[in-house]
Write an enzyme that holds these catalytic residues in place. Structure first.
Site, PDB file in Angstrom:
ATOM      1  CG  ASP B  58      -1.795   1.125   1.364  1.00 57.27           C
ATOM      2  OD1 ASP B  58      -2.458   1.408   0.355  1.00 57.27           O
ATOM      3  OD2 ASP B  58      -1.832   1.765   2.418  1.00 57.27           O
ATOM      4  CB  THR B  91      -2.262   5.497  -1.594  1.00 55.16           C
ATOM      5  OG1 THR B  91      -2.010   4.107  -1.556  1.00 55.16           O
ATOM      6  CG2 THR B  91      -3.443   5.801  -0.722  1.00 55.16           C
ATOM      7  CB  THR B  92       0.598   3.153  -5.564  1.00 53.89           C
ATOM      8  OG1 THR B  92       0.403   2.386  -4.397  1.00 53.89           O
ATOM      9  CG2 THR B  92       2.003   3.009  -6.036  1.00 53.89           C
ATOM     10  CG  ASP B 394      -6.505  -0.029   0.850  1.00 53.46           C
ATOM     11  OD1 ASP B 394      -6.601   0.663   1.882  1.00 53.46           O
ATOM     12  OD2 ASP B 394      -5.491  -0.068   0.142  1.00 53.46           O
TER      13      ASP B 394
END
Lengths: 534, 548
Positions: B58, B91-92, B394
């Site tokens: 993550d 998020t990446t 998530d």
């Protein structure tokens, strides 16, 4: 921007000895001018709608990103006394007009450049300062003659000038801030009679989360803290009657050390039950007055509320907001029309404020309490600023403050003037013409003053990625032909009638910038020695 | 410009130098998380200075754990945190996209395009992109087959360690979230994720994770003598100590007679005994408290056949109380100044039971029709359990966003490639220098499919060009409109319709991702001067009196 001939070798982090040991040998004025000009140069790139930001990393590793001249200079921790004066100058402009803090420094820097050239020619500082004062008076005349009166009922013009002020900030893409600023100011004054605005009546509350578009004007109050949840009290109350207390709802303490001695077990119960009884009595009194929302001032001596009192208040269906700051009391009282109560005995119905709705609202960064629907709006307003990260949020708050100040300047002095470098170039030309009516060295100095003012359009063009020399010369040409409102339109990258483009600013910002900058320069000029007192 | 005699105690760099430095820092950050992107991305093992280990995929977690000093890089870390808060996934992506935008912007600056022009170009491109997603690419969930929601959960899990069991876990996630669906007073449907408790238990395989129709508490009953299973439970929620009464500070008991001593002791016990009998009399047969219960008091509960659990988490209690219709009490005091226990404060549950799970015992409040759910994760080791928890979280977030917003977009690089083609066309219609910025923006978006392909060890140039061709056809030829949903199939090395294949993401996640990435890129791009002030020296006598 040629460096003065006698400037010291450039150093990134000069030691203190630079300006106290060798000071006698060097020309103090030159040293002052160099330092002050360095400061002006440092913030030059953040001038105008296409100006860039500065990132400042403070000693304790906090990061600040800003475009506001006063903010940048305040955080720079300048050491040279002359440089500090420039930082003070930006602050003065911030207090007086609230906007144009970068411009004022840039003008001062350019004037100092002119001074060092004049002094290089052997002109005495006192003559220069006299001439500058003359030029200033003439400039102010020109500015006033250029200005257009504005009425406070003309909302469109007000929004235009707020937009101009916001254009240079990172938040410029959001159109809502300008109208929020205008509405906020207009709702706390009486447009017909007002000559000043107390910006303390407009409260800015910052809350992370959402985007700047979500910033809103609240006719009422917003509290950063949540309603108390400890005892599961209500979080939404309609037809609220709001009480504000400055005393504590907890067991009393005496100032001296005290001991209660219990010698009989039957008295133990009495001791234990005394506290609930006392608190219950207070809560009952509060309820009796009809109050259903209670604001409790923060107390450092004792717990302002304890679990027990919260429990009672929750049972009595009273919403509690605790930890109200002492500084906010006056604002709250003004807004909801309540009176602070310092003792339970004086807690009566006539001291309560009213509102249609008190509600806890969730945001992505915790909850806030909103009080809306107050009976006599118009005394105070609250602006709830939102932003996606802390840096943007802080900058949004500063920008909003600038916009509010711009509107305040218009309330103080109800005249508008064109932006985009138009007034500076016009002043420059008129003062040059004026210098021709003078004779001798004064004429020469006034002329230099006029030329120095061209720095504003020059920098505007440079920051916008345009060719500064061709822009400034074209601008001069236009003004010579009598188009006094021609200015640089940075969006189109061309010269247009700037009034038609809605780029306007308050007259007060321009006049105060010129006055303050000139006065500072004159003062710096008059220093001929620095003595360090130990 | 940079070499002026600005008398400050610190360093200053400005102009292109600072921009280059910022871009470098940001690129370094993106490089760290880049390889963990996408379904075939790999994990990172992070070891901190005290030796504790985290294994994760993550982006936000990785960036949070590594200690970053550079201020521009910090902005990127905040960016991923923000995406985590607002959306919970992607998020990446957001970090990679922001870094790519900055890298390309810096190249433009090197080619003498003024940063302000680039900024306005980026802003325009961002607005257009979001408009295009909303108007053209987003698909309303009503038009999709019913199992779409499972596909959403599966897509978000695809990059995580639980990918192999995604069928299994997506079912758990969907069921959990449908249990906690609530409607607030405005009539809006909400899915409070906090109401789903995720517990981790060491041992057994991931596949043996279970969903509990109730709330699991990581506590045990206070005494062995208590019943371990109570049906038709009536629960009292307490937030105070049940122990012998102590006098407050400043209150002293002075005993003058030996007999009195005994009486006082009795009284101490009696006060709490009275409280307990109040609770028991109200009909409560389960007592949950956040504080302690001392041995003496336990006795009374055991005698009454009550189940008592001490040291529960306050958050948990509030959740259970809300779902069971009870109230958490902080004191028994009533409005008459006496003490009483109001029966309305009791919560009702079908069954409260203590169950053994692995090495631990759990208290489970079971309630078939109430808004509670717990997921108990099983796994071979702690690190895996932690990562599973993050992945489930998530997934829960993504499903929640989808249900609340109601539109989805195809994944697998489909949106990015479509936008890239669309923005390129817009750029071509621009006559100004903004054109360059917009086409660079379009090019930057392709970093997403490219990185997906690279991480899957496929020929990125080949695949991405194929993908672009499909999207070009979709936007020019009305008969090939369905090609707009084309995305990568990384396992078979080809392009397919990802809408049909069930690779879906909520539209809101994509929109926020592009918005946040652009905003952060602009924030960093606007900086043309960096001033670092030196840490303040210790105040020594030597420095007194300077600088006046």
């Amino acid at each position: 921007m040629s460096a003065p001939a006698t400037s010291a070798p450039a150093k990134m982090a000069p030691s203190r000895s630079d300006f106290d040991e060798k000071e006698k040998e060097k020309d103090v004025r030159t040293s002052n001018i160099v330092a002050a000009r360095a400061v002006a140069d440092a913030i030059r790139t953040s001038l105008g709608p296409k100006g860039m930001d500065k990132m400042i990393i403070s000693p304790n590793n906090e990061v600040l990103i800003s475009n506001d001249g006063a903010t940048i200079l305040q955080n720079l921790e300048l050491r040279h006394p002359a440089a500090k004066m420039l930082a003070e100058l930006a602050k003065a402009q911030d207090i007086e007009a609230g906007d144009g803090t970068t411009s004022v420094c840039v003008i001062a820097g350019s004037l100092l450049g002119a001074v060092s050239q004049l002094m290089g020619k052997g002109i005495h500082p006192s003559i220069i300062s006299e001439a500058f004062n003359l030029a200033l008076n003439k400039s102010l005349e020109v500015l006033v003659s250029m200005s257009v009166p504005v009425s406070l009922t003309d909302r469109v013009s007000l929004v235009k000038s707020a937009t101009t002020s916001l254009n240079s900030k990172v938040v410029s893409q959001y159109t809502n801030l300008a109208s929020i600023a205008v509405d906020a100011v207009l709702s706390v004054i009486n447009p017909a009679t007002a000559i000043n605005v107390n910006l303390k009546d407009i409260k800015l509350i910052k809350k992370l989360g959402g985007t700047i578009e979500d910033t809103e004007l609240v006719q009422g109050l917003v509290f950063d803290q949540t309603a108390s949840h400890t005892a599961g009290g209500p979080t939404r109350i309609q037809n609220a009657k709001i009480g504000l207390i400055q005393f504590c709802l907890s067991a009393p303490k005496t100032y001296m050390d005290n001991n209660i001695v219990v010698s009989d077990y039957s008295k133990m119960d009495k001791v234990i039950k005394e506290e609930p009884k006392l608190i219950l009595e207070m809560c009952r009194k509060i309820q009796k007055s009809g109050c259903n929302v209670l604001l409790v001032q923060k107390s450092i001596l004792r717990d302002a509320v304890n679990d027990l009192s919260l429990h009672y208040l929750a049972k009595l269906k009273i919403l509690v907001i605790k930890d109200i700051e002492r500084d906010d009391i006056e604002f709250i009282c003004n807004t909801i029309g309540c009176q602070p109560v310092a003792n339970i005995d004086s807690f009566t119905a006539d001291k309560l404020g009213k509102a249609d709705l008190v509600e806890e609202v969730g945001t992505s960064d915790g909850k806030i309490v909103k009080i809306t629907g107050i009976p006599n709006p118009g005394k105070t307003v609250t602006v709830l600023c939102r932003g996606s990260n802390k840096l943007v949020l802080d900058e949004a708050e500063r920008s909003l403050h600038d916009a509010l100040c711009v509107i305040r300047s218009l309330v103080k002095k109800k005249f508008l003037i064109a932006g985009g470098g138009a007034p500076e170039i016009e002043v420059s030309q008129q003062v040059t013409a004026y210098s021709k009516t003078l004779t001798g060295i004064t004429s020469y100095c006034v002329r230099a003053y006029a030329e120095a003012l061209e720095i504003i359009p020059y920098t505007l063009a440079e920051n916008a990625g345009l060719h500064p020399i061709s822009i400034v010369t074209e601008l001069r040409n236009k003004h010579a032909q009598g188009e006094i409102n021609s200015g640089i339109n940075v969006r189109k990258g061309a010269i247009t009638n700037i009034l038609q483009e809605n780029v306007v600013q308050p007259l007060l910002v321009s006049t105060s910038a010129l006055t303050l900058a000139t006065e500072t320069v004159v003062m710096l000029l008059k220093i001929d020695d620095i003595a360090t007192a130990r | 410009m940079s070499n002026k005699v600005l008398m400050i105690d610190g360093d200053r760099i400005s102009g292109n130098e600072v921009r280059a430095q910022n871009v470098l820092a940001v690129t370094a950050i993106a490089n760290i998380v880049k390889t963990s992107f996408g379904p075939i991305g790999l994990d990172k093992m992070l070891i901190d200075n005290i030796g504790s280990i985290v294994v994760t995929n993550d982006g936000a977690t990785i960036l949070q754990k590594i200690d970053i000093e550079h201020p521009a890089a910090k902005i990127l870390v905040q960016l991923s945190e923000l995406q985590d808060q607002e959306v919970g996934d992607g998020t990446t992506t957001v970090v990679i996209l922001a870094a790519e935008l900055l890298k390309r912007a810096n190249e433009l600056v090197a080619r003498k395009v003024h940063p302000t022009v680039i900024i306005s170009g980026f802003r325009l491109a961002c607005t257009e992109a979001i408009k295009y997603i909303n108007e053209t690419l987003a698909v309303k969930v009503e038009t999709l087959p019913k199992d779409f929601i499972i596909n959403i959960a599966k897509t978000s899990m695809s990059s995580k360690t639980i990918n192999d069991d995604s069928d299994f876990f997506s079912k758990i996630v969907i069921e959990a979230i449908s249990r906690v669906k609530t409607i607030d007073y405005k009539g809006d449907v909400k899915y409070p994720i906090n109401a789903i408790n995720i517990l981790k238990a060491h041992g057994k395989s991931a596949k043996e994770s279970i969903l509990v129709e109730g709330y699991a508490l990581n506590c045990t009953v206070a005494s062995e003598g208590m019943p371990k299973r109570i049906q038709g439970a009536k629960i009292a929620f307490l937030d105070f100590n049940l122990a012998k009464t102590k006098m407050k500070l400043g209150q002293k008991v002075v005993v003058t007679n030996v007999n009195d001593l005994e009486a006082i002791r009795d009284r101490e016990n009696d006060i709490v005994k009275e409280r307990i009998s109040l609770i028991i009399k109200s009909g409560a047969n389960v007592v949950l408290t956040t504080k302690g219960i001392d041995d003496l008091c336990l006795k009374y509960f055991v005698e009454a056949g009550c189940m008592a659990v001490r040291r529960c988490k306050k958050e948990d209690l509030k959740r259970i109380a809300k779902a069971c219709g009870g109230t958490v009490l902080i004191t028994l005091a009533n409005l008459e100044g006496e003490e009483s226990f109001d029966t309305t404060a009791l919560g009702v549950a079908d069954e409260v039971v203590q169950e053994r799970l692995a090495d631990d015992e759990l208290i489970i409040v079971k309630n078939s029709n109430k808004k509670l759910a717990s997921i108990i994760l099983r796994g071979a080791n702690e690190l895996m359990l932690d990562e599973m928890e993050r992945s489930i979280h998530d997934s829960l977030c993504i499903v929640k966003r989808t249900l609340e917003s109601g539109t989805v977009v195809p994944g697998g690089g489909a949106v990015e490639s479509a936008l890239s083609i669309y923005l390129d066309n817009i750029a071509a219609t621009m006559g100004s220098r903004k054109q360059l910025a917009i086409s660079e923006f379009a090019e930057s978006l392709l970093v997403v499919p490219k990185q997906l392909a690279v991480n899957a060890a496929l020929d990125a140039s080949d695949l991405v060009s194929k993908l672009k061709a499909y999207h070009h056809a979709a936007q020019t030829d009305p008969s090939k409109k369905s090609y707009a949903y084309s995305g990568l199939d990384l396992f078979n090395n080809k392009v397919r319709n990802n809408l049909e294949a069930g690779v879906l993401e909520p539209a809101i996640a994509k929109i926020k991702c592009i918005k946040f990435a652009t905003e952060s890129a602009i924030t960093i791009l606007r900086i043309d001067d960096k001033i670092t002030l030196n840490p303040r020296e210790q105040q020594g006598g030597d420095h007194e009196g300077h600088g006046h």
